[in-house]
Each structure stands twice: as C-alpha cells, then as structure tokens.
Design a protein around this motif. Sequence first.
Motif, short mmCIF file in Angstrom:
data_model
loop_
_atom_site.label_atom_id
_atom_site.label_comp_id
_atom_site.label_asym_id
_atom_site.label_seq_id
_atom_site.Cartn_x
_atom_site.Cartn_y
_atom_site.Cartn_z
N GLN A 70 0.83 -1.21 0.00
CA GLN A 70 0.00 0.00 0.00
C GLN A 70 0.86 1.26 0.00
N HIS A 71 1.98 1.21 0.70
CA HIS A 71 2.91 2.35 0.77
C HIS A 71 3.91 2.35 -0.40
N LYS A 72 3.72 1.40 -1.33
CA LYS A 72 4.58 1.26 -2.50
C LYS A 72 6.05 1.08 -2.11
N VAL A 73 6.26 0.23 -1.10
CA VAL A 73 7.61 -0.08 -0.62
C VAL A 73 7.89 -1.54 -0.91
N LYS A 74 9.04 -1.79 -1.56
CA LYS A 74 9.46 -3.16 -1.83
C LYS A 74 10.38 -3.58 -0.69
N LEU A 75 10.01 -4.65 -0.02
CA LEU A 75 10.82 -5.16 1.08
C LEU A 75 12.03 -5.90 0.51
N ALA A 76 13.20 -5.65 1.10
CA ALA A 76 14.43 -6.28 0.62
C ALA A 76 14.53 -7.74 1.05
N GLY A 77 13.74 -8.14 2.02
CA GLY A 77 13.75 -9.51 2.51
C GLY A 77 12.49 -9.75 3.31
N ALA A 78 12.40 -10.93 3.87
CA ALA A 78 11.21 -11.27 4.64
C ALA A 78 11.18 -10.50 5.96
N PRO A 79 10.04 -9.89 6.30
CA PRO A 79 9.93 -9.21 7.59
C PRO A 79 9.89 -10.25 8.71
N SER A 80 10.20 -9.82 9.92
CA SER A 80 10.09 -10.72 11.06
C SER A 80 9.54 -9.94 12.25
N ALA A 81 8.97 -10.69 13.20
CA ALA A 81 8.41 -10.06 14.39
C ALA A 81 8.67 -10.95 15.60
N ASP A 82 9.13 -10.35 16.67
CA ASP A 82 9.22 -11.01 17.96
C ASP A 82 8.05 -10.50 18.78
N ALA A 83 7.21 -11.40 19.25
CA ALA A 83 6.04 -11.02 20.02
C ALA A 83 6.19 -11.48 21.47
N GLU A 84 5.79 -10.63 22.39
CA GLU A 84 5.70 -10.99 23.80
C GLU A 84 4.26 -10.77 24.22
N ILE A 85 3.61 -11.82 24.65
CA ILE A 85 2.25 -11.73 25.17
C ILE A 85 2.35 -12.01 26.66
N SER A 86 1.95 -11.04 27.46
CA SER A 86 2.07 -11.17 28.91
C SER A 86 0.70 -11.31 29.55
N LEU A 87 0.60 -12.24 30.48
CA LEU A 87 -0.59 -12.37 31.32
C LEU A 87 -0.30 -11.58 32.58
N ASN A 88 -1.16 -10.63 32.88
CA ASN A 88 -0.96 -9.72 34.00
C ASN A 88 -2.11 -9.84 34.99
N LYS A 89 -1.89 -9.38 36.21
CA LYS A 89 -2.93 -9.37 37.23
C LYS A 89 -2.83 -8.08 38.03
N ALA A 90 -3.96 -7.41 38.18
CA ALA A 90 -4.06 -6.22 39.02
C ALA A 90 -5.24 -6.45 39.94
N GLY A 91 -4.98 -6.56 41.23
CA GLY A 91 -6.05 -6.92 42.15
C GLY A 91 -6.54 -8.31 41.81
N GLU A 92 -7.82 -8.44 41.53
CA GLU A 92 -8.40 -9.74 41.14
C GLU A 92 -8.60 -9.86 39.63
N ALA A 93 -8.20 -8.83 38.88
CA ALA A 93 -8.43 -8.82 37.43
C ALA A 93 -7.21 -9.33 36.67
N TYR A 94 -7.45 -10.23 35.72
CA TYR A 94 -6.41 -10.74 34.82
C TYR A 94 -6.57 -10.05 33.47
N PHE A 95 -5.44 -9.75 32.83
CA PHE A 95 -5.50 -9.11 31.52
C PHE A 95 -4.20 -9.37 30.76
N LEU A 96 -4.26 -9.18 29.46
CA LEU A 96 -3.10 -9.39 28.59
C LEU A 96 -2.49 -8.06 28.18
N SER A 97 -1.22 -8.09 27.85
CA SER A 97 -0.55 -6.99 27.18
C SER A 97 0.37 -7.61 26.14
N ALA A 98 0.74 -6.81 25.14
CA ALA A 98 1.56 -7.34 24.05
C ALA A 98 2.63 -6.35 23.64
N SER A 99 3.74 -6.90 23.20
CA SER A 99 4.84 -6.09 22.70
C SER A 99 5.40 -6.77 21.45
#
Length: 140
Positions: A70-99
């Motif tokens: 869409q941005h008319k950019v040709k990638l020089a190679g395959a993109p890659s992604a490192d994902a971190e999915i964290s399970l968190n707790k605040a009080g009695e509530a559980y929730f996710l966060s991602a990086s």
Amino acid sequence: MTATALNTNTPAKTLFTGRTHTSAGRDGVGRSEDGFVDVKLTAPHPAAENLFGVAWSACYLGAIELAAAQHKVKLAGAPSADAEISLNKAGEAYFLSASFKVTLPGVDRATAEKIAETAHTICPYSKAVHGNIAVSTRVI
C-alpha cells in the motif's frame, strides 16, 4: 453461519476456518483438526500466550506485506516479528498486554514505522484486540 463485515451488512467470504479441541486438567491438550497443532498444556497454561503470540505475529507479518505494498515499498527480505504476550494481574483482574519488535529489511526507520502502524489496522488479530489490551510496537 454466514459472516458479515463488522458494523456493516456486507457479506464476507470465509478464507479459512481453524478448528481445534482443547481439554484441561492433568492431561490437558490442544489439537487442531488438521493435526498441525498438537500441544500438551501445563498449568498455568503458558502455551496460551505463546500460541497467541505465534498466531498474531504470523497474521501481522502478512499485514505488514500488504501495508508495504500500500505504501509502494518493496521489502528487501522477509519481515520478522518477535512477540511478547504477557498475562498480568491487578487486584483480582487478569489481563493481557503485548509487545512487538519488528524488522523490515532494507526499509528506513520512518517508513518501517509507518508500515508497522498501518499493518495493525489491517491485521484481524490487531483489530480484534484494539482498545482491549495494551500493545506496543517497536521497529528494530
């Protein structure tokens, strides 16, 4: 069940449906119908965050390729992604966060950041969690 695009009456074409069966307990497992996924689940089930990270980042990488086009950019190679999915707790509530740490070979940082941001507006996983979990994305 016929799918429609969210908030519209536009019929949608289903491209793929994943089918899984998961059981918990001492002998917990998660398996896909096609046998591609076959995971033993241990308490407290870190496999869930790992599997979500792999699934989301795989989808996100496809969205990055679409965003680059869409941005008319040709990638020089395959993109890659490192994902971190964290399970968190605040009080009695559980929730996710991602990086995400994203690499787009041969693309300058400013352009790569635009592509990475656009990709989150394309990726169905990113759209599904938008506003529901904190997500940070960094181009490296």
